[in-house]
Design an enzyme around this catalytic site. Structure first.
Site, mmCIF file in Angstrom:
data_model
loop_
_atom_site.group_PDB
_atom_site.id
_atom_site.type_symbol
_atom_site.label_atom_id
_atom_site.label_comp_id
_atom_site.label_asym_id
_atom_site.label_seq_id
_atom_site.Cartn_x
_atom_site.Cartn_y
_atom_site.Cartn_z
ATOM 1 N N CYS A 264 0.832 -1.208 0.000
ATOM 2 C CA CYS A 264 0.000 0.000 0.000
ATOM 3 C C CYS A 264 0.866 1.259 0.000
ATOM 4 C CB CYS A 264 -0.888 0.040 1.239
ATOM 5 S SG CYS A 264 -1.934 -1.368 1.436
HETATM 6 N N1 SAJ Z 1 6.555 2.263 8.600
HETATM 7 C C1 SAJ Z 1 7.560 3.128 9.014
HETATM 8 N N2 SAJ Z 1 7.260 4.092 9.933
HETATM 9 C C2 SAJ Z 1 5.997 4.216 10.451
HETATM 10 C C3 SAJ Z 1 4.993 3.326 10.011
HETATM 11 C C4 SAJ Z 1 5.292 2.350 9.091
HETATM 12 O O1 SAJ Z 1 8.702 3.037 8.562
HETATM 13 O O2 SAJ Z 1 5.793 5.087 11.302
HETATM 14 C C5 SAJ Z 1 6.868 1.248 7.596
HETATM 15 C C6 SAJ Z 1 6.592 -0.163 8.079
HETATM 16 O O3 SAJ Z 1 7.738 -0.707 8.680
HETATM 17 C C7 SAJ Z 1 6.240 -0.892 6.770
HETATM 18 C C8 SAJ Z 1 5.605 0.198 5.915
HETATM 19 O O4 SAJ Z 1 6.007 1.451 6.488
HETATM 20 O O5 SAJ Z 1 7.415 -1.356 6.124
HETATM 21 C C9 SAJ Z 1 4.084 0.115 5.862
HETATM 22 O O6 SAJ Z 1 3.659 0.010 7.190
HETATM 23 P P1 SAJ Z 1 2.093 0.190 7.575
HETATM 24 O O7 SAJ Z 1 2.012 0.144 9.081
HETATM 25 O O8 SAJ Z 1 1.530 1.345 6.878
HETATM 26 O O9 SAJ Z 1 1.464 -1.183 7.099
HETATM 27 P P2 SAJ Z 1 0.579 -1.561 5.851
HETATM 28 O O10 SAJ Z 1 1.364 -1.561 4.611
HETATM 29 O O11 SAJ Z 1 -0.091 -2.822 6.251
HETATM 30 O O12 SAJ Z 1 -0.484 -0.377 5.735
HETATM 31 C C10 SAJ Z 1 -1.826 -0.609 6.043
HETATM 32 C C11 SAJ Z 1 -2.563 0.404 5.214
HETATM 33 N N3 SAJ Z 1 -3.968 0.066 5.218
HETATM 34 C C12 SAJ Z 1 -4.636 0.158 4.064
HETATM 35 O O13 SAJ Z 1 -4.133 0.534 3.028
HETATM 36 C C13 SAJ Z 1 -6.066 -0.208 4.109
HETATM 37 C C14 SAJ Z 1 -2.377 1.801 5.758
HETATM 38 O O14 SAJ Z 1 -3.326 2.692 5.126
HETATM 39 C C15 SAJ Z 1 -2.610 1.849 7.232
HETATM 40 O O15 SAJ Z 1 -2.355 3.166 7.691
HETATM 41 C C16 SAJ Z 1 -1.638 0.894 7.902
HETATM 42 O O16 SAJ Z 1 -1.989 -0.433 7.435
HETATM 43 C C17 SAJ Z 1 -1.754 0.954 9.411
HETATM 44 O O17 SAJ Z 1 -2.152 2.029 9.919
HETATM 45 O O18 SAJ Z 1 -1.381 -0.038 10.033
#
Ligand code: SAJ
Length: 430
Positions: A264
């Site tokens: 995403c």
């Molecule tokens: N990450 C960082 N710093 C942060 C947060 C995440 O480096 O502060 C990295 C994570 O390690 C990962 C990537 O970014 O590699 C994505 O992390 P994520 O927590 O956003 O996880 P996803 O990819 O599962 O994102 C989903 C998304 N949900 C949908 O698209 C419906 C995102 O919109 C959500 O915000 C996210 O989950 C969430 O909040 O957990």
């Protein structure tokens, strides 16, 4: 009293979005046909196998609300509603790959009945519904707004989230016409216990999800840039972010890390950049943010090079253990994982690379944490799995004569690890 006679739902694409949706619709009394092109997946579903073990809703409900799983497209012909939940990846040049959306739309357009509602849940940039999906149905003789209705309701499933799932995540929905919007609102409000917000048009619905994920991407890029600056300044970025987070308003914490993975956050903003370019707008800020995130794996490897230099150790021929392959803690999803970019950069520095991920043992080169510690001279912790946080201690690293560790997720106790002088501990921004 329901205004529209919507009884049968076909879900096209039974992944982490489509499968819970199919089960939820069945739970709410709809007749459900789940379609997927992957025969293997259909076979497993027919045996009642839960394909997404981390999804609590599925764990509790998959067997309770069985639906017809098929990879025979003619089975979807009688559905009143077709919901398309297929992937929208990008290619290696970050160009959107709408192949699955086109394929699914063709399948539905070939089999659906007149008067059906088509909902696209896959994440797409504005204009895809009108420039890609709508023409496919018109090519099959349908007249949108008359004998076919098309809406977009972007998915918001967060894999592994114990609190938010298909039953309670608010949604937005947009359509080409009033009837399509009303039918969509009726359906989603009948299966989801949360706000279902009607959007001004289908474009605004498409843009909403892109905005959400671009927002997250740029905020992560912001703290990544701050982290690189604070490394130069000798300031602990995690402490500063946690300090800023005591402000109860107008601040939303994000954390720096060795990279941004998943299907995403690093992907969706490219959809907007590419489509806006076609309309003459250049997203400079958004592009720069994505480049910043895409540069974090290389930055992480540079942090290791600096640490090894302090120990008068060259990168060449040093065995570096990469701990973690999946893009996110405690799951086994490898998509766009920064770990693989870290491995590439280590090899460019002529390091010997070993890997271990307890959730992805098949792709790991080593069989256990102990094995990789024994073989490695330096470590990069790329995924903050619980197993690593529980097992890694300064004494263990000393025992295996590790010379340096880069904590790519800032998840270890910096004070504790920095006290041990036999190795160098560095984080990202700390
Ligand atoms: N990450 C960082 N710093 C942060 C947060 C995440 O480096 O502060 C990295 C994570 O390690 C990962 C990537 O970014 O590699 C994505 O992390 P994520 O927590 O956003 O996880 P996803 O990819 O599962 O994102 C989903 C998304 N949900 C949908 O698209 C419906 C995102 O919109 C959500 O915000 C996210 O989950 C969430 O909040 O957990």
């Amino acid at each position: 009293m329901a205004k529209y006679d919507l009884k049968t739902v076909a879900v096209i694409g039974l992944g982490y979005v489509g499968l819970p949706l199919a089960v939820r619709a069945k739970e709410k009394g709809y007749e459900v046909i789940g379609f997927d092109i992957d025969e293997e997946k259909i076979k497993l579903l027919k045996k009642g196998q839960n394909l997404f073990k981390k999804d609590t809703f599925l764990k509790e409900n998959l067997l309770k609300y069985p639906f017809k799983a098929t990879n025979n497209a003619s089975d979807i012909a009688q559905a009143d509603i077709h919901i398309i939940c297929v992937p929208t990846p990008v290619d290696h040049l970050h160009h959107p790959d709408l192949g699955p959306v086109i394929g699914a739309s063709e399948t539905v357009a070939t089999h659906c009945k007149k008067g059906a509602l088509i909902v696209l849940e896959s994440t797409v940039n504005p204009y895809v519904s009108e420039e890609v999906v709508r023409p496919i149905f018109e090519k099959h003789g349908f007249v949108v707004g008359k004998n076919i209705f098309i809406s977009h309701c972007p998915e918001r499933i967060n894999p592994g989230d114990p609190k938010w799932d298909v039953t309670n995540i608010p949604r937005v929905v947009g359509s080409f016409d009033k009837k399509g919007l009303e039918m969509s609102l009726q359906f989603y409000r009948s299966i989801i216990d949360a706000e279902i917000r009607p959007m001004r048009s289908i474009r605004e619905a498409e843009a909403t999800k892109i905005l959400e994920n671009s927002f997250r991407n740029i905020n992560i890029a912001f703290v990544n840039e701050i982290a690189m600056s604070f490394d130069a300044l000798g300031i602990d970025v995690k402490d500063v972010i946690d300090g800023a987070a005591t402000k109860p308003f107008a601040f939303m914490k994000h954390y720096p890390s060795c990279g941004v993975g998943g299907h995403c956050i690093p992907v969706d903003p490219h959809y907007l950049v590419e489509r806006a370019k076609e309309s003459g707008f250049n997203h400079g800020f958004l592009k720069y943010a994505m480049e910043t995130n895409e540069g974090m794996p290389a930055y992480t490897v540079e942090r290791l090079q600096d640490a090894l230099n302090e120990k008068r150790i060259a990168m060449k021929d040093t065995v570096v253990g990469v701990l973690g392959l999946s893009y996110k803690a405690n799951i086994d999803d490898l998509r766009e994982s920064p770990s693989f970019k870290i491995i590439e950069h280590l090899k460019e520095h002529k390091c010997k690379v070993e890997t271990f991920d307890p959730h992805v043992k098949r792709q790991s080169t080593m069989k256990s944490l102990e094995a990789i510690l024994k073989k490695s001279q330096a470590l990069i912790l790329a995924t903050d799995h619980k197993e690593f946080k529980d097992a890694l201690t300064p004494a263990l690293l000393k025992k295996y004569d590790i010379k340096a560790i880069i904590d790519g997720k800032n998840c270890l106790d910096k004070e504790l690890f920095s006290k041990e002088k036999s190795f160098i501990y560095r984080g990202i921004g700390r």
